[in-house]
Structure formats: structure tokens, C-alpha cells
Design a protein around this motif. Structure first.
Motif, PDB file in Angstrom:
ATOM      1  N   LEU A 487      39.309  56.074  36.320  1.00  0.00           N
ATOM      2  CA  LEU A 487      39.374  57.385  35.639  1.00  0.00           C
ATOM      3  C   LEU A 487      38.942  57.607  34.271  1.00  0.00           C
ATOM      4  O   LEU A 487      38.459  58.561  33.863  1.00  0.00           O
ATOM      5  N   SER A 488      39.593  56.689  33.620  1.00  0.00           N
ATOM      6  CA  SER A 488      39.462  56.756  31.943  1.00  0.00           C
ATOM      7  C   SER A 488      37.834  56.555  31.850  1.00  0.00           C
ATOM      8  O   SER A 488      37.500  57.335  30.846  1.00  0.00           O
ATOM      9  N   TYR A 489      37.398  55.687  32.471  1.00  0.00           N
ATOM     10  CA  TYR A 489      35.777  55.508  32.396  1.00  0.00           C
ATOM     11  C   TYR A 489      34.928  56.807  32.697  1.00  0.00           C
ATOM     12  O   TYR A 489      34.126  57.182  31.966  1.00  0.00           O
ATOM     13  N   ALA A 490      35.255  57.143  33.762  1.00  0.00           N
ATOM     14  CA  ALA A 490      34.514  58.485  34.295  1.00  0.00           C
ATOM     15  C   ALA A 490      34.821  59.516  33.336  1.00  0.00           C
ATOM     16  O   ALA A 490      33.890  60.332  32.941  1.00  0.00           O
ATOM     17  N   CYS A 491      36.005  60.002  32.685  1.00  0.00           N
ATOM     18  CA  CYS A 491      36.073  61.020  31.966  1.00  0.00           C
ATOM     19  C   CYS A 491      35.385  60.550  30.287  1.00  0.00           C
ATOM     20  O   CYS A 491      35.427  61.427  29.493  1.00  0.00           O
ATOM     21  N   SER A 492      35.321  59.249  30.174  1.00  0.00           N
ATOM     22  CA  SER A 492      34.416  59.200  28.845  1.00  0.00           C
ATOM     23  C   SER A 492      32.982  59.477  28.930  1.00  0.00           C
ATOM     24  O   SER A 492      32.259  59.222  27.735  1.00  0.00           O
ATOM     25  N   GLY A 494      29.566  61.586  29.913  1.00  0.00           N
ATOM     26  CA  GLY A 494      29.015  62.843  30.056  1.00  0.00           C
ATOM     27  C   GLY A 494      29.711  63.979  29.139  1.00  0.00           C
ATOM     28  O   GLY A 494      30.336  63.542  28.074  1.00  0.00           O
ATOM     29  N   ASN A 495      29.556  65.296  29.358  1.00  0.00           N
ATOM     30  CA  ASN A 495      29.987  66.427  28.328  1.00  0.00           C
ATOM     31  C   ASN A 495      31.017  67.257  28.943  1.00  0.00           C
ATOM     32  O   ASN A 495      30.854  67.821  29.859  1.00  0.00           O
ATOM     33  N   GLY A 496      32.219  66.963  28.571  1.00  0.00           N
ATOM     34  CA  GLY A 496      33.410  67.779  29.075  1.00  0.00           C
ATOM     35  C   GLY A 496      33.717  67.334  30.481  1.00  0.00           C
ATOM     36  O   GLY A 496      34.077  68.218  31.580  1.00  0.00           O
ATOM     37  N   THR A 497      33.352  66.059  31.028  1.00  0.00           N
ATOM     38  CA  THR A 497      33.568  65.724  32.592  1.00  0.00           C
ATOM     39  C   THR A 497      35.088  66.088  32.969  1.00  0.00           C
ATOM     40  O   THR A 497      35.097  66.549  34.040  1.00  0.00           O
ATOM     41  N   CYS A 498      35.862  65.754  32.256  1.00  0.00           N
ATOM     42  CA  CYS A 498      37.411  66.090  32.849  1.00  0.00           C
ATOM     43  C   CYS A 498      38.207  67.066  32.000  1.00  0.00           C
ATOM     44  O   CYS A 498      39.435  67.240  32.159  1.00  0.00           O
ATOM     45  N   ASP A 499      37.549  67.913  31.215  1.00  0.00           N
ATOM     46  CA  ASP A 499      38.136  69.124  30.524  1.00  0.00           C
ATOM     47  C   ASP A 499      39.113  69.804  31.526  1.00  0.00           C
ATOM     48  O   ASP A 499      40.372  70.047  31.158  1.00  0.00           O
ATOM     49  N   PRO A 500      38.573  70.137  32.716  1.00  0.00           N
ATOM     50  CA  PRO A 500      39.550  70.912  33.445  1.00  0.00           C
ATOM     51  C   PRO A 500      41.014  70.237  34.085  1.00  0.00           C
ATOM     52  O   PRO A 500      41.908  70.995  34.376  1.00  0.00           O
ATOM     53  N   ILE A 501      41.071  68.940  33.813  1.00  0.00           N
ATOM     54  CA  ILE A 501      42.216  68.313  34.163  1.00  0.00           C
ATOM     55  C   ILE A 501      42.921  67.750  33.027  1.00  0.00           C
ATOM     56  O   ILE A 501      44.029  67.198  33.167  1.00  0.00           O
ATOM     57  N   GLN A 502      42.690  68.172  31.966  1.00  0.00           N
ATOM     58  CA  GLN A 502      43.604  67.887  30.550  1.00  0.00           C
ATOM     59  C   GLN A 502      44.781  69.010  30.692  1.00  0.00           C
ATOM     60  O   GLN A 502      44.816  70.218  31.384  1.00  0.00           O
ATOM     61  N   GLN A 527      27.201  64.722  37.501  1.00  0.00           N
ATOM     62  CA  GLN A 527      26.379  64.847  36.492  1.00  0.00           C
ATOM     63  C   GLN A 527      25.370  63.724  36.575  1.00  0.00           C
ATOM     64  O   GLN A 527      24.231  63.877  36.129  1.00  0.00           O
ATOM     65  N   PHE A 528      25.737  62.491  37.172  1.00  0.00           N
ATOM     66  CA  PHE A 528      24.885  61.355  36.726  1.00  0.00           C
ATOM     67  C   PHE A 528      24.170  60.799  38.091  1.00  0.00           C
ATOM     68  O   PHE A 528      23.380  59.767  38.054  1.00  0.00           O
ATOM     69  N   ARG A 529      24.498  61.443  39.185  1.00  0.00           N
ATOM     70  CA  ARG A 529      23.582  61.099  40.327  1.00  0.00           C
ATOM     71  C   ARG A 529      21.963  61.030  40.312  1.00  0.00           C
ATOM     72  O   ARG A 529      21.632  59.857  40.543  1.00  0.00           O
ATOM     73  N   ARG A 530      21.458  61.746  39.599  1.00  0.00           N
ATOM     74  CA  ARG A 530      19.924  61.918  39.387  1.00  0.00           C
ATOM     75  C   ARG A 530      19.344  60.699  38.462  1.00  0.00           C
ATOM     76  O   ARG A 530      18.337  60.522  38.662  1.00  0.00           O
ATOM     77  N   VAL A 531      20.400  60.202  37.959  1.00  0.00           N
ATOM     78  CA  VAL A 531      19.953  59.063  36.890  1.00  0.00           C
ATOM     79  C   VAL A 531      20.678  57.927  37.233  1.00  0.00           C
ATOM     80  O   VAL A 531      20.771  56.804  36.429  1.00  0.00           O
ATOM     81  N   GLY A 532      20.924  57.729  38.682  1.00  0.00           N
ATOM     82  CA  GLY A 532      21.317  56.382  39.006  1.00  0.00           C
ATOM     83  C   GLY A 532      22.864  56.068  39.044  1.00  0.00           C
ATOM     84  O   GLY A 532      23.324  54.984  39.559  1.00  0.00           O
ATOM     85  N   GLU A 555      32.599  70.132  43.580  1.00  0.00           N
ATOM     86  CA  GLU A 555      31.659  69.879  44.596  1.00  0.00           C
ATOM     87  C   GLU A 555      30.277  69.614  44.010  1.00  0.00           C
ATOM     88  O   GLU A 555      29.792  69.984  43.171  1.00  0.00           O
ATOM     89  N   LEU A 556      29.750  68.476  44.921  1.00  0.00           N
ATOM     90  CA  LEU A 556      28.640  67.778  43.993  1.00  0.00           C
ATOM     91  C   LEU A 556      27.306  68.117  44.385  1.00  0.00           C
ATOM     92  O   LEU A 556      26.303  68.754  43.582  1.00  0.00           O
ATOM     93  N   VAL A 557      26.937  67.994  45.655  1.00  0.00           N
ATOM     94  CA  VAL A 557      25.708  68.071  46.061  1.00  0.00           C
ATOM     95  C   VAL A 557      25.536  69.171  47.458  1.00  0.00           C
ATOM     96  O   VAL A 557      26.192  68.993  48.333  1.00  0.00           O
ATOM     97  N   ASN A 558      24.426  70.011  47.475  1.00  0.00           N
ATOM     98  CA  ASN A 558      24.098  70.362  48.941  1.00  0.00           C
ATOM     99  C   ASN A 558      22.945  69.479  49.490  1.00  0.00           C
ATOM    100  O   ASN A 558      21.889  69.686  48.844  1.00  0.00           O
ATOM    101  N   LEU A 559      23.243  68.911  50.526  1.00  0.00           N
ATOM    102  CA  LEU A 559      22.446  67.637  50.583  1.00  0.00           C
ATOM    103  C   LEU A 559      21.047  68.232  51.479  1.00  0.00           C
ATOM    104  O   LEU A 559      20.139  67.692  51.353  1.00  0.00           O
TER     105      LEU A 559
END
Length: 574
Positions: A487-492, A494-502, A527-532, A555-559
Motif C-alpha cells: 500500500l505504501s509503495y502504491a501510494c508513492s 503517480g500523481n495523487g494516487t492515494c489522496d482520496p484515502i487520506q 495509472q500505470f497499466r499502459r506502461v507495464g 474503477e480501472l478499465v472498460n475492457l
């Protein structure tokens, strides 16, 4: 038998004169014209044996009166045994042009074939036995499954695990073992270390286990930094010396490569090794393989090539199912009916470009995933069964097919892999290449010996790719402490990845590690699926098509449409 018959049947020479073997495994040898002069003037020999049918040597031997023995190289014996046209063509090109003026009297079929090949250069397909799973059957059961369910005569393991080698004793299964990547530098710099590893890893099993290949590392050029690359060939030499010390003469040495060792691969005849490795790494390696009559081990995955460009690469062409699509190499005119052959021939041409056209390829890995992430189109049981059944059919066919650039040439191979392995990192497909589930049942019916008619194999379900929404959530049973770190890694990232859960923000409640991680994992994936970026987190996360709307969620992706639709709040109705 009178003398006239004797002359006619033996070429008139059954004398006891001693000749010389003319080998050419050296970088500083005189050219054939000078070598033949030395044979005559210094050695006064009337006989010479060469280890192929080298045209330059045979040309130098014209009208010399020296009796000549030539050789059909080991790597061509299977072709000659199964294909009369190949045999005729080889004799026509190798002997006929010289026969009238060169005393070719003996044609030797291979050289110490039983000793140097272990008596097996067949095209039977084996299986890769990986163990990156938490729930896999023990080696004794795994070996039984390899024999009874898969009917495989070859197996490759990724180390020299004693329990597996013990289970393989007296089974008749040919074995490839591996010096792990992390030991390659040690082996390359320390002969004592190399000797000790061979003594402990191979010697105790050699007499009753058919260890025939020792692979130095796995995809080292692709998976390690360039500071390791210079150690690959020295490690191969030291391991080779160790094998000689312990008289393990039936073991060949190689190292597996991914396709990214090529700088260019299309058309196949333009196959070229990367500039940074071609001369300093690959060429010395090819010299070693040529000298030891070993193989260039290659991992060939048409799935990844197709998945990277499904718009321009035809799926049936990739699965060996194309009926009307072919690709013609504009430089050679060779016609391809599948992507696998294209990839293999690109490497043959790359080796030829470095001066080693005769080295054979051994398919160290090939396969197709039977599942994957929800957004991984094409990774399903239907396509996996289709590809693997077709590749087995092609590689075991009699007479041998080979590839357009090497028709009639046997391609030994291993399918990846024995089991679905739940600890393999990366995209979900990495954990779904197995022929068997960890519960010992088949993913689909397959016979690696190629002897079961396709009509007798159990049918597979139609190809089904998921189309819909997906979320990335904490996997069931995940360790909470490890989830907190992820969780700590994911929040670190991207840009504001975890702001809503603060604290104080709309998605902070309920305040739990798992709840926050569910949100953070999905936000990261969005945020990062497109780049691996993947929904894995070292096995702590999993994808779900079920809306987990406990509280605010990402919600991530409309497949179905295949694009990121962003993050929005889902309010729990509970």
C-alpha cells in the motif's frame, strides 16, 4: 576375392599408410591450400580426414593423389535419415563437384554420435519444470505426471535440484539442468567453484540420470545487467573443463536466449544480433558452441509478438492455423506460413551473419498462456491448446519439416511449462502457461510425444476473452503486514494516487489496511497499466470482474473498448 574385385570395391587402396585428421576448430590456422601442402611436404601423408565436406579444402586436394575421407556433420544425420531428397542434395553439392579429380574414398556419417549426442537428437518435445508456486506437487509425483499424462521424454529444470534429479533416476527421461544466474559470475572466475558445483550437482546422479544438457544461466542478456554478460562465455569454458575433469562426456553446454538478443528480425534473412553483444559476447559464444557441437538455445514466444501488435499480426498465423496467409521474405523468396518459423529463421540468419551457419537451434522454451489478466486478449485455454498441440505436431512430424531456411532440420524443444505457477511475477499470463494445474489435472489434453491423433484428444472450449470492467484488489489470504508495505509503495507512485484515502477525504472510511489497499491497488493499476504496471504486487493483489463497492473505489478499465476511463467514486449502499 581376386585383386581386380578388391581394387574395384576399395578404390585400390587398402594399404596400412597412416593419414592425418584435419580439424579446423582454431582461429589462427593456415588456409587449406597451405595446409594441404604441409600434409604432403612435411608429413608425407597419403590420407586425410576432414570433419565436414568443406569446399575450399576439397578444392585444395584436387589432383594431389591424397585419399580423402569426408564427413556428414552430426547435426545433419537425422535429416539424412528421414529425407531422401535432403540426402541426395547433400551428396550432389558436397561430393559430385569434386569426385572426378579428388580421391574421396570414405564418407563418414557423423562423428562419435552415441558419445557426443547421448544417442538422442530426436525431435521429441519435452517440458519445462518450473517451481515458482506455493502449491505444486512434489518431484516424485511431478515426474510421474510428466511420464503418464504428458508422455514427455525430455525435461528441463531451472537449477540442479537434488530431489528432482533423484526422482528422475532410471526413468529414461533426458534431462537439462541449469547453473542459476546468480552463480554464473562465480563459475566464470573460479575454476574450483565450477568443479565443486559440478561435483555436487551432477556427479551423484550422472550414472543413472540422463543429464544431457547443462545450461549456464537463463536469458542472461535479457535479465541481467551488462556487467554480467562478459562472464557468460568464460563460465561456459570453466564448466566445460569441469565436465572433462569428472569425465562427464555426454553433457553439452549452452545458455538460453530470448528473442531480444536480435537487433532486427524482419524479414528473417535480415536477422542480426544487437550491436552491443554481437562481437564481444555472441561471436565467442558461437565459436564455443561450434567447437563443442552444442546448440544455440532459444526461447520462442509468438504469443508475446502477437500480443504486442494484434492489429498487424494475424492470430491464426501465430497459432499455426492460417490457411491463406503467408509471408514472403523479399530477400530470399522463402515463404512462411507461421510466425514461429519466422522467429527461428531470423536467428539462423543472424548466426550465419557472424560466420556460424551450421549451429543448430534448440527451443529452450515456447508456449501459450491458458489464462491471464482480465484485459489480456488471446490468453485462454483454447488458444493455448491450439498453439501447443500444433507446435508439437509440427516438431514431431515425419519426415522432419524444419523451417524454410533449414528444411529437414530437427528442432528439439521444450514446452513451457509443466504447471501454472502462482508466484511468477508480471502480467497474469506469466502465471498461466502450465499444461497441468497444481492439483495434478490437465489444463487441456496434450501428448508431447506427438503420437496421439488430434481426433483422440479431448475437445477444448471456444476462445473467450473477457469484455467488461475490472478492479485490482487485495488477494484472499494476503499477509496484512506485506499488504501495508505494498500500500505504501502504491501510494508513492503517480500523481495523487492515494489522496482520496487520506484522513478527512471522502474515501478514508473505513480505516483499514485492506480497504485502503483495495483502492490504492486499483488506482495504481489505472495509472500505470499502459506502461507495464500490473495488478500483482508480489502476489498480494488479484484482478476481479466483481464490483467490490464497499466504499470509495477506483474503477480501472472498460475492457471492451480497451481504454482507461479514469477514477470515480462508488458509494457503498450498505
Amino acid at each position: 576375392m581376386d585383386s581386380e574385385i578388391l581394387d574395384r570395391e576399395t578404390g585400390g587402396d587398402i594399404s596400412g599408410e597412416v593419414g592425418v585428421n584435419y580439424g579446423r576448430l582454431g582461429t589462427n590456422l593456415p588456409p587449406p591450400r597451405i595446409s594441404v601442402r604441409l600434409i604432403q611436404s612435411l608429413l608425407k601423408a597419403k590420407r586425410v580426414k576432414i570433419y565436414d565436406a568443406n569446399a575450399e579444402i576439397l578444392e585444395a586436394l584436387r589432383n594431389t593423389g591424397i585419399q580423402v575421407s569426408i564427413m556428414l556433420p552430426n547435426e545433419l544425420v537425422v535429416n539424412a535419415s528421414t529425407n531422401q531428397t535432403f540426402s541426395n542434395q547433400w551428396v550432389r553439392s558436397s561430393i559430385v563437384p569434386f569426385y572426378s579429380e579428388t580421391l574421396i574414398r570414405y564418407l563418414l556419417v557423423g562423428n562419435e554420435l552415441i558419445s557426443s549426442t547421448g544417442g538422442d537428437i530426436s525431435g521429441e518435445v519435452g517440458v519445462n519444470y518450473g517451481r515458482l508456486g506455493t502449491n505444486l506437487p512434489p518431484p516424485r509425483i511431478s515426474v510421474r505426471l510428466i511420464q503418464s499424462l504428458l508422455k514427455a521424454k525430455r525435461v528441463k529444470i531451472y537449477d540442479a535440484n537434488a530431489e528432482i534429479l533423484e526422482a528422475l533416476r532410471n526413468t529414461g527421461i533426458q534431462v537439462s539442468i541449469m547453473l542459476p544466474n546468480e552463480l554464473v559470475v562465480n563459475a566464470s572466475t573460479n575454476q574450483t567453484f565450477s568443479n565443486q558445483w559440478v561435483r555436487s550437482s551432477i556427479v551423484p546422479f550422472y550414472s543413472e540420470t540422463l543429464i544431457r544438457y547443462l545450461l549456464v544461466g537463463n536469458e542472461l542478456i535479457s535479465s541481467t545487467g551488462n556487467e554480467t554478460w562478459a562472464h557468460i562465455v568464460p563460465a561456459m569454458h570453466r564448466i566445460s573443463h569441469s565436465l572433462k575433469v569428472f569425465r562427464l562426456h555426454k553433457v553439452k553446454i549452452g545458455t538460453p536466449h530470448a528473442m531480444d538478443v536480435l537487433q532486427s528480425s524482419f524479414p528473417p534473412s535480415n536477422g542480426t544480433f544487437r550491436n552491443d553483444i554481437a562481437l564481444p559476447i555472441i561471436k565467442p559464444m558461437l565459436h564455443f558452441l561450434h567447437k563443442t557441437r552444442s546448440f544455440f538455445f532459444l526461447d520462442v514466444y509468438p504469443f508475446f509478438a502477437w500480443a504486442s501488435d494484434p492489429t498487424n499480426i494475424n492470430l491464426p498465423y501465430t497459432l499455426f492455423e492460417s490457411r491463406n496467409i503467408t509471408v514472403t521474405d523479399s530477400l530470399t523468396g522463402l515463404i512462411y506460413t507461421n510466425l514461429f518459423d519466422q522467429m527461428v529463421d531470423a536467428v539462423y540468419f543472424a548466426m550465419k551473419r557472424l560466420g556460424y551457419p551450421g549451429i543448430r537451434i534448440f527451443i529452450a522454451e515456447t508456449g501459450w498462456p491458458n489464462g491471464g489478466d482480465l484485459d489480456q486478449v488471446g490468453a485462454n485455454v483454447h488458444n493455448a491448446a491450439t498453439y501447443n498441440r500444433n507446435v508439437v505436431k509440427r516438431l514431431t512430424q515425419k519426415p522432419v519439416l524444419g523451417t524454410p531456411a533449414r528444411p529437414g532440420l530437427v528442432l528439439p524443444a521444450f514446452i513451457f511449462s509443466l504447471y501454472n505457477e502462482n508466484l511468477k511475477p508480471g502480467l497474469g499470463s506469466e502465471r498461466h502457461f502450465g499444461l497441468l494445474y497444481p492439483n495434478e489435472s490437465r489444463v487441456y489434453d496434450i501428448d508431447l510425444s506427438g503420437r496421439t491423433p488430434e481426433s483422440e484428444l479431448a475437445p477444448v472450449p471456444p476462445a473467450m476473452d473477457y469484455k467488461g470492467k475490472a478492479w485490482c484488489v487485495v488477494a484472499e489470504g494476503a499477509n496484512v503486514t506485506e499488504v501495508a508495505a505494498a500500500l505504501s509503495y502504491a501510494c508513492s507512485q503517480g500523481n495523487g494516487t492515494c489522496d482520496p484515502i487520506q484522513p478527512g477525504n471522502p474515501c478514508y472510511k473505513p480505516d483499514s489496511v485492506t480497504g485502503h489497499a483495495d483502492y490504492a491497488f486499483s488506482a495504481y493499476w489505472a495509472q500505470f497499466r499502459r506502461v507495464g504496471g500490473t495488478c500483482f504486487f508480489n502476489g498480494l493483489a488479484t484482478q476481479t470482474a466483481k464490483d467490490p463497492s464497499k466504499f470509495c473505489f477506483a474503477e480501472l478499465v472498460n475492457l471492451q473498448s480497451g481504454f482507461v476511463i479514469g477514477l470515480f467514486l462508488i458509494i457503498s449502499l450498505k
